[in-house]
Write an enzyme that holds these catalytic residues in place. Structure first.
Site, short mmCIF file in Angstrom:
data_model
loop_
_atom_site.label_atom_id
_atom_site.label_comp_id
_atom_site.label_asym_id
_atom_site.label_seq_id
_atom_site.Cartn_x
_atom_site.Cartn_y
_atom_site.Cartn_z
CE LYS A 143 57.02 32.04 -1.87
NZ LYS A 143 58.31 31.44 -2.21
CG HIS A 281 49.08 34.34 47.34
ND1 HIS A 281 49.25 35.29 46.35
CD2 HIS A 281 48.16 34.83 48.19
CE1 HIS A 281 48.47 36.32 46.61
NE2 HIS A 281 47.79 36.07 47.71
#
Ligand SMILES: NC(=O)c1ncn([C@@H]2O[C@H](COP(=O)(O)O)[C@@H](O)[C@H]2O)c1NC=O
Length: 520
Positions: A143, A281
């Site tokens: 922070k 695929h």
């Protein structure tokens, strides 16, 4: 100089690490650079043992570490020193009034909660490994990144020492470190929250009331499913599976390569015998078992050589040189296997582009998920079950019972069919697929496709599988009129009777498996 480029010299560091890798070198380096060290219990002991001066946290706080280490750094003298915003006159003044000196650097790593859970430890032991003081310091320092640099990863120590000697981290670097620190505590808390949700949450059946997911980016991919889609690969915390496979050769994996390779592994690991699956695929254009992987590959490739061009190959056993020689003759995008016999990779590497992957783990048995807009669908993986997928539990719906060998042929078709996108109809012979009809929106078209791909000769006498029941006799009739020998399907349609009659009329043996294997 821009604000981002402003360095903050490091004079005082707070060090509290569970993982003490590289700690002595780090402490020596910091000390040599003139940084004063403050540290907790065994971290301080290790630093002192290395001959580096260190202040114990309890000397700073005037309060002993207590409650078996549950309280060490949770003290205003520590947290005010981390959280004071040095850009503010008021904060600096208050620190002076309180007699608190600021930290410019916090080095912390956390108790091994995840590892403790994985070791099978008792709930009390797991709870004890929930770090409280560590995340508090990490979050506080992150922070306050305008004033403090925070390091949570021992791999950053070299970079850290270089920065300290070079006048400290600039703001841009402190921001990056803060981002990494919050990722570290978020992933940590996610593991804790998941553990609590699974153990103590309001479950419904096996489903916890919360699922926290944390992923870390592994690599940016060239593009996604199509070139205009940016894409990246992220890793979950398990550290296993295809996403962690080792690439031994070839071009960088693409998004579609990963999708197809995942489907290929799904198909290859359903069989106990040496098995090869070739995928295009996300659908199989050949699956086969053989006496060895080379034979399995020949059989799988023979199913549909046209489609196998540019395919993705998965093998459930180490690739032999013989198999590698065969694969090297065919344009192949990816090959993945648990391992490679000596010399096999070199043979494959004759082709510059083929991606050769080693992935020792079999596909995981646990759940699978699929994001939908606004949510996540989660389900148990569709594994082959003891019931339903074991011919011993099938029901003979019509026709002559098959011999053990014939039943094994039908069982192969049934298992292989599980890897085909629905609606799936699959024809097999001699432990190899010969015709696969996949992804059609009605079962008749899938049946036609399977027969067309197999051709007249291979269809005759073949073993057919349907991933779900035939809703009408028409799909089955496509197969019977092309001469299949037997068929396995789940059964359970309201028109089962008509479907059975059609099989009977054609003289085809039909088994009901009682299990469905839709795959979307
Ligand atoms: N309770 C506290 O005040 C506290 N402060 C730091 N820790 C953790 O204690 C570990 C280091 O302890 P030691 O230096 O005694 O090996 C670090 O993983 C750190 O995250 C704490 N432990 C647990 O919450």
């Amino acid at each position: 100089m821009t604000a981002e480029g402003m360095k903050r010299p490091i004079r005082r560091a707070l060090v509290s690490v569970y993982d003490k890798t590289g700690l002595e070198e780090l402490a020596r380096g910091l000390h040599t650079a003139g940084v004063e060290l403050v540290s907790t219990g065994s971290t301080a002991a290790k630093i002192a043992a290395a001959g580096v001066p260190v202040t114990k946290v309890e000397e700073l706080t005037g309060f002993p570490e207590c409650l078996d280490g549950r309280v060490k750094t949770l003290h205003p003298r520590v947290h005010a020193g981390i959280l004071a915003d040095q850009r503010l006159d008021s904060h600096r003044k208050q620190l002076d009034e309180l007699g608190v000196r600021p930290f410019e650097l916090v080095i912390v790593n956390l108790y091994p909660f995840r590892e403790t859970v994985a070791s099978g430890a008792s709930p009390d032991e797991c709870v004890e490994q929930i770090d409280i003081g560590g995340p508090s310091m990490v979050r506080a320092a992150a922070k306050n990144h305008p004033s403090v640099a925070v390091v949570v990863n021992p791999e950053r120590y070299d970079e850290l020492l270089a920065a300290v000697e070079d006048g400290g981290f600039d703001l841009a670097a402190r921001k990056r470190l803060a981002a990494e620190a919050f990722q570290h505590t978020a992933a940590y808390d996610m593991a804790v929250a998941n553990w609590f949700a699974e153990g103590y949450g309001a479950d419904e059946g096996p489903w916890p009331d919360f699922i926290g997911i944390s992923y870390a980016r592994k690599q940016v991919l060239r593009y996604g499913e199509n070139p205009h889609q940016p894409a990246a690969l992220y890793l979950d915390p398990t550290g296993t599976g295809l996403a962690n496979a080792e690439q031994l050769h070839g071009k960088e994996m693409s998004y579609n390569n990963f999708v197809d390779t995942d489907a290929a592994r799904r198909a290859a690991y359903d069989h106990a015998d040496p098995c090869v699956a070739i995928i295009k695929h996300a659908n199989p254009c050949g699956i086969a078992v053989g006496a060895d992987v080379a034979e399995a590959h020949r059989k799988a490739h023979a199913c549909d050589p046209l489609s196998a061009f540019g395919g993705v190959i998965a093998v459930n056993q180490p690739v032999s040189v013989a198999m590698a020689e065969q694969v090297a003759e065919i344009f192949t995008e990816v090959i993945v296997a648990p391992d490679y016999e000596d010399g096999a990779v070199e043979v494959l590497a004759r082709k510059k582009n083929i991606r050769v992957l080693r992935c020792a783990d079999a596909p995981a048995a646990h759940g699978e998920s699929r994001p939908i807009e606004g949510g996540l669908l989660v389900q148990a993986k569709d594994r082959l079950q003891a019931e339903g997928d074991d011919p011993a539990n099938w029901t003979l719906a019509t026709g002559e019972a098959l011999s053990a060998d014939e039943l094994a042929e039908l069982a192969f078709a049934w298992k292989a069919c599980r890897a085909v996108k629905s609606n799936a109809i699959l024809l097999a012979k001699d432990g190899a697929t010969v015709g696969v009809g996949m992804g059609q929106v009605n079962r008749v078209d899938s049946a036609k496709l399977a027969v067309q791909r197999a051709g007249e000769e291979r269809t005759r006498g073949s073993y057919a599988a349907s991933d779900a029941f035939f809703p009408f006799p028409d799909g089955l009739e496509v197969l019977t009129s092309a001469g299949i020998k037997a068929v396995a399907q789940p059964g359970g349609s309201v028109r089962d009777e008509q479907v059975v009659e059609a099989a009977e009329a054609a003289g085809v043996t039909m088994y009901f498996t009682g299990t469905r294997h839709f795959f979307h």
